[in-house]
Design a protein around this motif. Structure first.
Motif: not given
Length: 299
Positions: A55-61, A87-103
């Motif tokens: 979700t868009p809240d994934i960092g805070d979660q 594939a709804e935006l509120d269930h997938t936008l957080g993927i981009a928030r995790l871009r710092e991951a090695d993979g």
């Protein structure tokens, strides 16, 4: 099986940034009523975690749960991957928030993966930052949540062909929206998670009847709620969500199950966002609960 409820709100969260409805106003006045976007964390046998819906809240979660914090290494994270129910935006936008991951490993059905890669171009956008590894979420049969290891088994039960708006012209497929079935062979415990539920197919009924815990779509209290509150000209079912109450509602169905049953994915217009409304007593009489952010479910 250990589940962490990371969020329980529908798209926009509660409060929604541009909304002054009574639900949002109440959450601003009473911070304890705030709800982040609906999400769940599932622990594997080796202590790693999968997050269901990014979700868009994934960092805070992640920050709100010590179990999900990094360490002891400076970039050592217990997060093993993501599982997507749609594939709804509120269930997938957080993927981009995790871009710092090695993979990043992502489990999704084929239509969901295609939408994110071909419509949102998520792979192209994230390629300069991290690599995405896609796994097919089985919609028939089950497989280990952690491949190559025993422990939790996961499967997706198709519940809707509803496509997100950005993929409205994409091909029909009954696996656009799935309910997740999690099974622990060691304990025999089964959990069913369905934050978006447009129908109640036979396979879902069978899985619900066999489950120890069922967490389902509680977006709207009744079918007319979207129209009566002025947020849409469509009904709840027209928007792809079975209501809680009414002839097509889920409350009576859930009350007949032996499982512990909880609602999640509440919209800001849903009266249940106010803990003082009588609808809570109605659910309690049926033996049903409303999940809350931070809830821990140990099966």
């Amino acid at each position: 099986m250990l589940l962490l409820v990371l969020g329980t709100a529908a798209g926009g969260g509660i409060p929604q940034w541009n909304c002054a409805c009574s639900g949002c106003a109440g959450a601003r006045a009473h911070p304890g009523r705030r709800r982040r976007h609906a999400s769940l964390a599932v622990r594997t046998d080796d202590g790693r975690w999968y997050i269901v819906n990014a979700t868009p809240d994934i960092g805070d979660q992640i920050e709100a749960r010590p179990e999900l914090h990094p360490g002891p290494g400076s970039r050592q994270t217990p997060l093993a991957g993501l599982v997507l129910t749609d594939a709804e935006l509120d269930h997938t936008l957080g993927i981009a928030r995790l871009r710092e991951a090695d993979g990043l490993q992502v489990l999704a059905t084929a239509p969901v993966r295609r939408a994110l890669l071909d419509r949102l171009h998520l792979g192209d956008v994230l390629a300069p930052y991290t690599s995405l590894t896609w796994r097919e979420l089985p919609s028939r049969g089950a497989e280990p949540l952690d491949r190559g290891a025993s422990g939790l088994q996961i499967s997706g039960i198709p519940v809707s062909g509803k496509r997100p708006r950005y993929a409205a012209d994409a091909p029909d497929d009954d696996a656009w929206v799935v309910a997740l079935r999690l099974y622990d062979p060691a304990s025999g415990a089964t959990a069913l998670y369905a934050p978006a539920l447009a129908a109640w197919p036979d396979r879902f009924q069978q899985a619900a009847a066999e489950a120890d815990c069922v967490i389902v779509d509680g977006t709207f209290w009744d079918d007319e709620e979207p129209r009566s509150t002025g947020i849409s000209e469509r009904t709840a079912t027209g928007m792809g969500h079975l209501p809680i109450e009414g002839p097509d509602g889920t409350a009576e169905r859930l009350a007949r199950l032996s499982a512990r049953c909880l609602y999640t994915h509440l919209n800001n217009t849903n009266p249940l966002v106010d803990p003082a409304v009588p609808q809570h007593k109605r659910l309690a009489r049926l033996g049903l609960e409303v999940a809350y952010d931070g809830m821990v479910i140990d099966l």
